[in-house]
Write an enzyme that holds these catalytic residues in place. Structure first.
Site, PDB file in Angstrom:
ATOM      1  N   ASP A   1      53.110  35.299  36.829  1.00  0.00           N
ATOM      2  CA  ASP A   1      52.240  34.122  37.025  1.00  0.00           C
ATOM      3  C   ASP A   1      50.778  34.554  37.157  1.00  0.00           C
ATOM      4  O   ASP A   1      50.332  35.750  37.399  1.00  0.00           O
ATOM      5  CB  ASP A   1      52.441  33.565  38.525  1.00  0.00           C
ATOM      6  CG  ASP A   1      54.099  32.942  38.579  1.00  0.00           C
ATOM      7  OD1 ASP A   1      54.632  32.896  37.760  1.00  0.00           O
ATOM      8  OD2 ASP A   1      54.340  32.971  39.927  1.00  0.00           O
ATOM      9  N   LYS A   2      49.855  33.439  36.614  1.00  0.00           N
ATOM     10  CA  LYS A   2      48.461  33.753  36.516  1.00  0.00           C
ATOM     11  C   LYS A   2      48.020  34.431  37.706  1.00  0.00           C
ATOM     12  O   LYS A   2      46.999  35.201  37.645  1.00  0.00           O
ATOM     13  CB  LYS A   2      47.854  32.321  36.154  1.00  0.00           C
ATOM     14  CG  LYS A   2      46.243  32.224  36.302  1.00  0.00           C
ATOM     15  CD  LYS A   2      45.768  31.104  36.195  1.00  0.00           C
ATOM     16  CE  LYS A   2      44.036  30.917  36.327  1.00  0.00           C
ATOM     17  NZ  LYS A   2      43.741  29.434  36.338  1.00  0.00           N
TER      18      LYS A   2
END
Length: 342
Positions: free
Chosen positions: A149-150
């Site tokens: 995830d970011k």
């Protein structure tokens, strides 16, 4: 069984089928080329008119192979990628002609997409790798075989050619059940899971939108198997009844679903600190901490999750590769604040 192909000339992509040849040409060529190209890549070359049989171009992969057929496969130069290379610093742990292993920092999106067409890990890799990218599916781009995830940091491996991409993809699809693939994360969660270790076996599916996930019932149409093994490493501000305000937990993935650790830990009542998607209701627990720790927790900008260890089989050498990365500075500050006044 004899090798179904023998070299008809010194040209690498001219091949002659022997007496054992059979089956569709797309499947046959995929196997005969030793996995160098995926079946989809072979199909694409056929549709583009890059494959001929006995001097005649063939455009349908379902055509049957006949003994004695002579194949010529034209390999066009890999196309330039749609995403453009950008000079974004990378923390590289290892690199060779097949793979690159790096530590993704928090805040960096892995792949270009809606709202993030530039400034991604893919943009950085295109710039960094340059001509060492021999093409994934005919395009000069890095082969992303898993994602973070970011706002999750940690170790990632990326393929630099078709063979490596296919080999690594197979390992991740197998989830390490028959090979050395292993993924381990450090997470800082609210509360303390019961016992020192456990397994969360709860299928995941979409939670009403494109990104968020939720635990599903067995048999739901979109339910996908998801298994996380966890072990409590540290407990913070433990109470006489053996509960704690927070804990550091090691999570090993047996499967790799979107948001798996985040959803699973929230499912057992211990969401990650900083996780606004799955743990927003727990933010008030920071009020129970000493002022200094409370301030650090309240300004922590992301879910407290770091992929600290990755092991896999090298796609070319077969060697087991093992890489670790300590938690980044922001998580280290968070942990030290939780330890203080404990």
């Amino acid at each position: 069984m004899n090798d179904p192909f023998k070299q008809a000339s010194a040209i690498r992509k001219v091949l002659t089928a022997n007496e054992d040849a059979a089956g569709r040409i797309d499947a046959f060529l995929t196997e005969a080329l030793g996995g160098e190209f995926s079946r989809n890549r072979i199909k694409s070359l056929i549709e583009q008119g890059e494959v001929s049989i006995n001097g005649k171009v063939v455009t349908e992969g379902k055509k049957k192979v006949q003994p004695g057929d002579v194949f010529e496969i034209g390999m066009p130069e890999p196309e330039d990628p749609e995403p453009k290379g950008e000079d974004i610093p990378l923390d590289v742990l290892y690199e060779d002609d097949d793979v690159i292993v790096l530590v993704k920092p928090p805040g960096l999106v892995v792949h270009p997409g809606a709202g993030n067409w530039t400034g991604t890990l893919v943009n950085a890799l295109i710039h960094h790798c340059g001509d060492s990218l021999s093409g994934i599916g005919g395009v000069k781009r890095p082969g992303i075989v898993h994602r973070l995830d970011k706002d999750t940091s940690g170790v990632m491996v990326v393929a630099k050619n078709d063979i490596a991409h296919r080999h690594l993809s197979d390992q991740f699809a197998d989830h390490g059940r028959t090979g050395p693939l292993e993924r381990a994360y450090m997470a800082v969660v609210w509360g303390r899971p019961r016992g020192l270790k456990g397994t969360i076996d709860a299928p995941l599916g979409r939670a009403g939108d494109r990104i968020k996930r939720a635990v599903k019932r067995e048999g739901d149409d979109d339910a996908r198997e998801a298994i996380t093994h966890y072990q409590v490493i540290e407990r913070y501000h433990e109470r006489p009844d053996s509960t704690a305000l927070a804990a550091m937990v090691r999570c090993n993935l047996e499967t790799g679903r979107t948001h798996q650790i985040r959803v699973h830990m929230a499912h057992i009542g211990h969401p990650l600190i900083g996780d606004t998607d799955y743990g927003a209701a727990f933010r008030t627990k920071a009020n129970l901490l000493p002022d200094e720790a409370k301030a650090v927790v309240n300004r922590f900008p992301r879910q407290a999750l770091h992929a600290f260890m990755l092991a896999f089989e090298h796609p070319a050498t077969g060697e087991t590769m093992h890489f670790e990365s300590p938690v980044p500075a922001d998580m280290k500050e968070l942990v030290e604040a939780l330890r203080s006044g404990d």
